[in-house]
Write a protein that holds these residues in place. Structure first.
Motif, short mmCIF file in Angstrom:
data_model
loop_
_atom_site.label_atom_id
_atom_site.label_comp_id
_atom_site.label_asym_id
_atom_site.label_seq_id
_atom_site.Cartn_x
_atom_site.Cartn_y
_atom_site.Cartn_z
N GLY A 1 0.81 -1.20 0.00
CA GLY A 1 0.00 0.00 0.00
C GLY A 1 0.85 1.26 0.00
N GLY A 2 0.17 2.38 -0.13
CA GLY A 2 0.88 3.65 -0.14
C GLY A 2 0.43 4.51 1.03
N THR A 3 1.22 5.48 1.33
CA THR A 3 0.88 6.33 2.47
C THR A 3 1.44 7.73 2.26
N LEU A 4 1.09 8.63 3.16
CA LEU A 4 1.63 9.99 3.14
C LEU A 4 2.50 10.16 4.37
N CYS A 5 3.67 10.77 4.16
CA CYS A 5 4.57 10.99 5.28
C CYS A 5 4.00 12.08 6.19
N PRO A 6 3.80 11.81 7.47
CA PRO A 6 3.27 12.85 8.36
C PRO A 6 4.25 13.99 8.60
N LYS A 7 5.54 13.77 8.30
CA LYS A 7 6.55 14.79 8.55
C LYS A 7 6.65 15.77 7.38
N CYS A 8 6.77 15.21 6.16
CA CYS A 8 6.95 16.09 4.99
C CYS A 8 5.75 16.05 4.06
N SER A 9 4.77 15.23 4.38
CA SER A 9 3.51 15.06 3.64
C SER A 9 3.69 14.60 2.18
N HIS A 10 4.84 14.00 1.91
CA HIS A 10 5.02 13.41 0.58
C HIS A 10 4.51 11.98 0.57
N PRO A 11 3.99 11.54 -0.59
CA PRO A 11 3.50 10.16 -0.66
C PRO A 11 4.65 9.18 -0.92
N PHE A 12 4.52 7.98 -0.41
CA PHE A 12 5.49 6.92 -0.75
C PHE A 12 4.86 5.55 -0.54
N ALA A 13 5.43 4.58 -1.22
CA ALA A 13 4.96 3.20 -1.08
C ALA A 13 5.52 2.62 0.21
N MET A 14 4.67 1.96 0.96
CA MET A 14 5.12 1.39 2.22
C MET A 14 6.07 0.22 1.94
N HIS A 15 7.04 0.07 2.79
CA HIS A 15 8.13 -0.87 2.51
C HIS A 15 7.94 -2.20 3.22
N ILE A 16 8.64 -3.18 2.69
CA ILE A 16 8.56 -4.52 3.26
C ILE A 16 9.18 -4.54 4.65
N TRP A 17 10.15 -3.62 4.87
CA TRP A 17 10.84 -3.64 6.16
C TRP A 17 10.09 -2.84 7.24
N GLY A 18 8.96 -2.20 6.84
CA GLY A 18 8.19 -1.44 7.82
C GLY A 18 7.75 -2.34 8.97
N ILE A 19 7.81 -1.81 10.15
CA ILE A 19 7.48 -2.61 11.35
C ILE A 19 6.01 -2.44 11.66
N ASN A 20 5.28 -3.55 11.70
CA ASN A 20 3.86 -3.49 11.99
C ASN A 20 3.64 -3.08 13.44
N VAL A 21 2.84 -2.00 13.59
CA VAL A 21 2.49 -1.54 14.93
C VAL A 21 0.98 -1.36 14.94
N GLY A 22 0.27 -2.28 15.55
CA GLY A 22 -1.18 -2.19 15.58
C GLY A 22 -1.74 -2.16 14.18
N LEU A 23 -2.50 -1.09 13.85
CA LEU A 23 -3.09 -0.98 12.53
C LEU A 23 -2.16 -0.27 11.54
N GLY A 24 -1.06 0.26 12.01
CA GLY A 24 -0.15 0.99 11.14
C GLY A 24 1.21 0.31 11.04
N LYS A 25 2.13 1.01 10.41
CA LYS A 25 3.48 0.52 10.24
C LYS A 25 4.46 1.61 10.63
N TYR A 26 5.54 1.21 11.22
CA TYR A 26 6.60 2.16 11.50
C TYR A 26 7.54 2.09 10.30
N ASP A 27 7.48 3.12 9.45
CA ASP A 27 8.20 3.05 8.17
C ASP A 27 9.00 4.34 7.95
N ARG A 28 9.97 4.22 7.01
CA ARG A 28 10.85 5.36 6.77
C ARG A 28 10.45 6.04 5.47
N CYS A 29 10.29 7.33 5.52
CA CYS A 29 9.93 8.10 4.33
C CYS A 29 11.18 8.29 3.46
N PRO A 30 11.11 7.93 2.18
CA PRO A 30 12.30 8.09 1.33
C PRO A 30 12.58 9.55 0.98
#
Ligand SMILES: [Zn+2]
Length: 232
Positions: A153-182
């Motif tokens: 899936g894709g998401t919007l970065c809450p820090k810079c508000s740019h869109p990016f595709a969520m990564h395989i290495w993102g850490i699942n946290v509840g309903l979301g993922k802890y992911d790094r914005c490229p």
């Protein structure tokens, strides 16, 4: 029966009757044949009639050159058969041709042998496709930054508000993922965003990149890009 016939005719004829077997349609590998074949007989100029034989039995005749007869292997039992021809000349001589031995095989075993030939070709062709798609995927990896959708899936970065595709290495946290914005390189908790939202954000991003790309006025963003490429 056929050997008796051969023995009865003296092998005196120097003017030979030559029999060849031609594959018209079907399968032939070594002595294995299956399909439609034809007798091709050539002999002296005064050859008037040729009889065609399989295992000593006359299966047909031709009274005019070129002396030919077509047959189908399916009309005969499977196994080894002896093909031959007898020619009659205008001056009353009888000529025996050479003999040809062939193993008549069934369509299914002909297919099996054909598969031995086709399968390696298919393997080569499919292998080539795998290699070229691998190359295409490598090229696609460079566009990762601009990709806003993916298998996660894709998401919007809450820090810079740019869109990016969520990564395989993102850490699942509840309903979301802890992911790094490229784009900004910051880690944050993100959630899947509907595709229409992503689309408008990516249009904005493309515009943004188009405007900012030539002017790398601040060294910070350039260094950030280097950092990003190191991660990708
Ligand atoms: Zn960001």
């Amino acid at each position: 029966m056929f050997s008796l016939l051969l023995a009865a005719i003296p092998a005196s004829a120097q003017e030979a009757l030559t029999l060849r077997l031609r594959r018209d349609f079907g399968f032939g590998l070594g002595s294995n044949v299956q399909g439609t074949f034809s007798f091709r007989v050539s002999g002296p100029d005064n050859l008037e009639r040729v009889e065609f034989l399989i295992d000593g039995d006359i299966i047909g005749a031709d009274d005019m050159a070129p002396f030919r007869l077509q047959f189908r292997t399916e009309s005969y039992s499977l196994g080894i058969h002896t093909l031959s021809a007898v020619g009659y000349t205008g001056d009353g001589r009888i000529l025996n041709s050479n003999t040809i031995q062939r193993q008549f095989v069934s369509g299914s075993s002909a297919n099996r042998v054909a598969l031995w030939i086709i399968i390696p070709i298919l393997v080569l062709a499919l292998g080539g496709r795998a290699v070229s798609s691998w190359i295409a995927n490598r090229g696609r990896a460079h566009e990762d930054k601009l990709a806003v959708t993916g298998p996660f899936g894709g998401t919007l970065c809450p820090k810079c508000s740019h869109p990016f595709a969520m990564h395989i290495w993102g850490i699942n946290v509840g309903l979301g993922k802890y992911d790094r914005c490229p784009h900004c390189g910051k880690w944050s908790l993100v959630r899947r965003v509907p595709s229409d939202v992503l689309h408008s954000a990516s249009v904005a991003l493309a515009k943004d990149v188009g405007e900012n790309a030539p002017t790398t006025n601040d060294g910070d963003s350039f260094r950030q890009q280097l950092d990003d490429s190191r991660f990708d």
